[in-house]
Design a protein around this motif. Structure first.
Motif, PDB file in Angstrom:
ATOM      1  N   LEU A  32       0.808  -1.223   0.000  1.00 13.12           N
ATOM      2  CA  LEU A  32       0.000   0.000   0.000  1.00 13.12           C
ATOM      3  C   LEU A  32       0.840   1.271   0.000  1.00 13.12           C
ATOM      4  O   LEU A  32       0.300   2.372  -0.085  1.00 13.12           O
TER       5      LEU A  32
ATOM      6  N   CYS B  45       1.898   0.822  10.486  1.00 11.99           N
ATOM      7  CA  CYS B  45       2.058   2.268  10.290  1.00 11.99           C
ATOM      8  C   CYS B  45       3.528   2.665  10.277  1.00 11.99           C
ATOM      9  O   CYS B  45       3.951   3.523   9.492  1.00 11.99           O
TER      10      CYS B  45
ATOM     11  N   TYR C 127       5.003   1.539   6.980  1.00  6.10           N
ATOM     12  CA  TYR C 127       4.477   2.425   5.939  1.00  6.10           C
ATOM     13  C   TYR C 127       5.223   3.760   5.955  1.00  6.10           C
ATOM     14  O   TYR C 127       5.607   4.289   4.902  1.00  6.10           O
TER      15      TYR C 127
ATOM     16  N   LYS D 289      -4.027   9.017   9.474  1.00  8.59           N
ATOM     17  CA  LYS D 289      -4.602   8.850   8.136  1.00  8.59           C
ATOM     18  C   LYS D 289      -5.374   7.530   8.081  1.00  8.59           C
ATOM     19  O   LYS D 289      -4.804   6.457   8.316  1.00  8.59           O
ATOM     20  N   SER D 290      -6.644   7.594   7.741  1.00  4.28           N
ATOM     21  CA  SER D 290      -7.501   6.408   7.759  1.00  4.28           C
ATOM     22  C   SER D 290      -7.036   5.337   6.783  1.00  4.28           C
ATOM     23  O   SER D 290      -7.174   4.141   7.047  1.00  4.28           O
ATOM     24  N   HIS D 291      -6.462   5.752   5.632  1.00  2.44           N
ATOM     25  CA  HIS D 291      -6.034   4.761   4.647  1.00  2.44           C
ATOM     26  C   HIS D 291      -4.810   3.974   5.116  1.00  2.44           C
ATOM     27  O   HIS D 291      -4.438   2.968   4.501  1.00  2.44           O
ATOM     28  N   VAL D 292      -4.173   4.435   6.191  1.00  2.00           N
ATOM     29  CA  VAL D 292      -3.065   3.698   6.798  1.00  2.00           C
ATOM     30  C   VAL D 292      -3.551   2.977   8.061  1.00  2.00           C
ATOM     31  O   VAL D 292      -3.245   1.804   8.285  1.00  2.00           O
TER      32      VAL D 292
ATOM     33  N   TYR E  87     -12.666  -4.803   3.663  1.00  2.00           N
ATOM     34  CA  TYR E  87     -11.607  -3.927   3.155  1.00  2.00           C
ATOM     35  C   TYR E  87     -11.382  -4.134   1.651  1.00  2.00           C
ATOM     36  O   TYR E  87     -11.359  -3.167   0.881  1.00  2.00           O
TER      37      TYR E  87
ATOM     38  N   SER F  26     -14.340  -2.918  -0.343  1.00  2.00           N
ATOM     39  CA  SER F  26     -14.413  -1.454  -0.416  1.00  2.00           C
ATOM     40  C   SER F  26     -13.435  -0.890  -1.436  1.00  2.00           C
ATOM     41  O   SER F  26     -13.639   0.211  -1.955  1.00  2.00           O
ATOM     42  N   ARG F  27     -12.396  -1.664  -1.741  1.00  2.00           N
ATOM     43  CA  ARG F  27     -11.415  -1.240  -2.742  1.00  2.00           C
ATOM     44  C   ARG F  27     -11.703  -1.876  -4.110  1.00  2.00           C
ATOM     45  O   ARG F  27     -10.881  -1.742  -5.017  1.00  2.00           O
TER      46      ARG F  27
ATOM     47  N   ASN G   7      -1.110  -5.298  -6.515  1.00  2.00           N
ATOM     48  CA  ASN G   7      -1.613  -3.958  -6.211  1.00  2.00           C
ATOM     49  C   ASN G   7      -0.743  -2.861  -6.800  1.00  2.00           C
ATOM     50  O   ASN G   7      -1.231  -1.799  -7.193  1.00  2.00           O
TER      51      ASN G   7
END
Length: 296
Positions: free
Chosen positions: A28, A143, A146, A159-162, A223, A226-227, A289
Motif C-alpha cells: 500500500l 504504520c 508504511y 490517516k484512515s487509509h493507513v 476492506y 471497499s477497494r 496492487n
C-alpha cells in the motif's frame, strides 16, 4: 556476548512470522524506493524483532520451550548486551531514513522491553498484554513500516487509509497471540504471569482465537470489497484455507486430549502454516496492487 547460545535466543528466523505486516504495508506504500525498502526490512526483521526476542528471553529465563526454541539454552548477561546492541543498530538504520521512523522503532522497542522487564512486566496482565502486543506487532508496526518505506512521519497514524489496514493486521494478531501461549501454561503460572491463554484455559483459548479470526476475516472481506478488489478477497480466503484446516484439526485433537496436543510442536506448525500462507498472499498482493510485474 557473542556466545552461540545468546544468538540462539535472538531467534532471528522467528521474524518470518511477522513479515506479512511488512509486505502488507509495502503493498500500500505510494513511494517505493529500493534503498528504503532494504533499510526498513533490515531494521525490523534482522535487528528490532531479534532484539526484542533476546531482551525478553533474558528476563523470562525460560527453562521450557519458547517460540522458535524447543530447548532454550540458559541465558547469560551477554544476551542482555547483545539484545541492546541489536536495538541500537535498528535505531541507526531507522535514522538513515528519518528521525521520526527511528523514534517509532524506539517506541516499539521500549514497549517490547516492558513486556518482560520485572519493573513493569506487561506479560503478567492477561488482557493488557494481549491488547498491547496485538496492537504494536500489528497496527503500530504496519504504520511504522508504511512511514519508513515512504519517508513519512508520525502523521501516518492519523490517516484512515493507513490506520484501517493497520488495525486489520491487529485483528489477526489478537486471534493468533493467545495460541502462542498455549503450551507455556505451567511455566507462566510458576512465574506468576497470568497470560490470557492461561486465564482462558486451553479450550477457551481456541474458542477465543476462532472468534477473532472470524472478525479479522470479515474485516479483510470488507476492506478488499471497499477497494473493489474481489480477486484479492478470494486469494485471501485461499491463503487462509490451510490455516483454518490446521486450526480446526488441532482443535479436534485438543478437545480429546489437552495434555498431549496443546504443545510446542503443534503450536509451531500453526505458526509455520500461517506464516507461509500469509507471506505468500501479501507478496502476491504487493505485486498485484502495485502492478510491478506489468512494468517489468
Amino acid at each position: 556476548m557473542f556466545k552461540w547460545s545468546n544468538w540462539l535466543h535472538l531467534r532471528i528466523s522467528f521474524s518470518f512470522y511477522l513479515m506479512p505486516v511488512f509486505f502488507f504495508a509495502l503493498a500500500l506504500t505510494p513511494n517505493h524506493n529500493p534503498e528504503r525498502l532494504f533499510l526498513v526490512f533490515l531494521a525490523l526483521h534482522l535487528f528490532l524483532y531479534p532484539s526484542s526476542n533476546g531482551y525478553n528471553s533474558y528476563f523470562d529465563k525460560d527453562e521450557k520451550s519458547i517460540g522458535g526454541l524447543r530447548k532454550p539454552p540458559k541465558v547469560s548477561l551477554g544476551l542482555y548486551y547483545l539484545s541492546l546492541l541489536f536495538f541500537i543498530v535498528a535505531l541507526v538504520l531507522g535514522w538513515l531514513i528519518n528521525w521520526q521512523f527511528a523514534s517509532m522503532l524506539l517506541v516499539y522497542g521500549l514497549v517490547s522491553m516492558a513486556y518482560s522487564h520485572p519493573i513493569i512486566r506487561l506479560k503478567k496482565y492477561a488482557y493488557g498484554s494481549w491488547i498491547i502486543a496485538g496492537f504494536f506487532q500489528g497496527c503500530f508496526t504496519f504504520c511504522m513500516a508504511y512511514a519508513g518505506l515512504s519517508d513519512f512521519g508520525w502523521d501516518v497514524f492519523y490517516k484512515s487509509h493507513v490506520l484501517v489496514p493497520g488495525l486489520l493486521t491487529s485483528l489477526m494478531l489478537w486471534g493468533s497471540y493467545p495460541l502462542t501461549q498455549i503450551y507455556q501454561h505451567e511455566e507462566d503460572a510458576k512465574r506468576g504471569d497470568n497470560t490470557l491463554s492461561l486465564k482462558l484455559g486451553v479450550k477457551g483459548t481456541f474458542s477465543f482465537s476462532a472468534i477473532w479470526f472470524l472478525v479479522a476475516g470479515i474485516g479483510f472481506a470488507w476492506y478488499f470489497s471497499s477497494r473493489a478488489q474481489i480477486d484479492a478477497f478470494y486469494a485471501f480466503l485461499l491463503a487462509l484455507l490451510p490455516v483454518i484446516l490446521y486450526f480446526s484439526i488441532w482443535f479436534v485433537f485438543v478437545r480429546k486430549d489437552e495434555k498431549r496436543f496443546a504443545n510446542y510442536s503443534w503450536a509451531m506448525w500453526m505458526n509455520r502454516i500461517s506464516g507461509l500462507s500469509l507471506n505468500a498472499f501479501f507478496i502476491w498482493y504487493f505485486l498485484e496492487n502495485t502492478q510491478i510485474l506489468q512494468v517489468l
